[in-house]
Design an enzyme around this catalytic site. Sequence first.
Site, PDB file in Angstrom:
ATOM      1  CG  ASP A 140      35.883  40.383  35.094  1.00  0.00           C
ATOM      2  OD1 ASP A 140      35.943  39.121  35.411  1.00  0.00           O
ATOM      3  OD2 ASP A 140      35.031  41.375  34.179  1.00  0.00           O
ATOM      4  NE  ARG A 141      45.052  40.040  32.660  1.00  0.00           N
ATOM      5  CZ  ARG A 141      46.121  39.729  33.308  1.00  0.00           C
ATOM      6  NH1 ARG A 141      46.133  40.515  33.665  1.00  0.00           N
ATOM      7  NH2 ARG A 141      46.237  38.256  33.083  1.00  0.00           N
TER       8      ARG A 141
END
Length: 328
Positions: A140-141
């Site tokens: 995930d970012r």
Amino acid sequence: MAVQFIMVKEQDNDIRLDRWFSRYYPDLKNGQLQRLLRGKNIKVNGEKATTSRHLFVGDEIRIPPLNISEKSNLPKDLSKSDIAFMQSLVLYQDNDVIVLNKPAGIAVQGGTKTERHIDGMLDALRFGKNEKPRLVHRLDRDTSGVLVLGRTANSAARLAESFKTKEARKIYWAIVVGKPKLLSGKIDAPLSKLSGVGGGEQIKIDFENGQRAQTLYRVVDFLGQKAAWLEMSPLTGRTHQLRVHAAQVLNTPIVGDGKYGGDRSFTLGLTNNNKMHLHARSIRVPHPVKGVLEVTAPLPPHMQDSFSFLGFDEKDGSRSVDYFFKES
């Protein structure tokens, strides 16, 4: 641009059609590919195809003129700062594999309003090779830590298969609000995707229609009932799996994860309350050529600060992936 007919080569034998396009036309979005396939603009051996079709040596792919940069697999012009940034992330490299320590806050791949991302700067990691490295999994970012790349098509395919077959073992460290009732265990709570506000994904536990999702966890240390340091190992790879399991099963949301923990995820009074405290600490994966590769990523600065504030000592964490599994 004219219609192209491309023959599948040996290094791409038995690859899915969508992964072939991701490999050679990374700027072609999945939605575009789906529309082209539905309209029979892309064909394999003269026949209509689907994204899940497997390609084999000698298959002929018909490719229409594409509304993208068709030179996307060639080296891109990157700034000196981007090159230095990417090369500073390297934890390990050999002729077949590169492992990065991805910072929190940068996306692995591009998307709507995301122009700067890891995938778009992989040319900085060629290190003399004609091919640029390829992604084999995602983070995930806002999750930091170990990110594995394949340096050749064959290595990338072998590594991706390891993730698919669950041979790759991953350990994540998280700081959570509260303390789980049980200090260790196995979470078995299936997950489903919902359409979130603004088109984003929202994941929920769904015992009727959800996909299987399993996570091993153990509490390494805790501060009363206020906070805990968790080691988590996903046995499946569902979107936002660890975040949902921590918040909705253990009732201990990850610090900084407002999406699943709401306001409670910001209540510890940490300097970096607003940053996600989830880190891909280590990975153990079969090397694409021989042996086993195990790499550990140091904590990002915001989690180091929080560890210090809460009195957690990194030395108390697992010494290796295997150690965690034995203890669990």
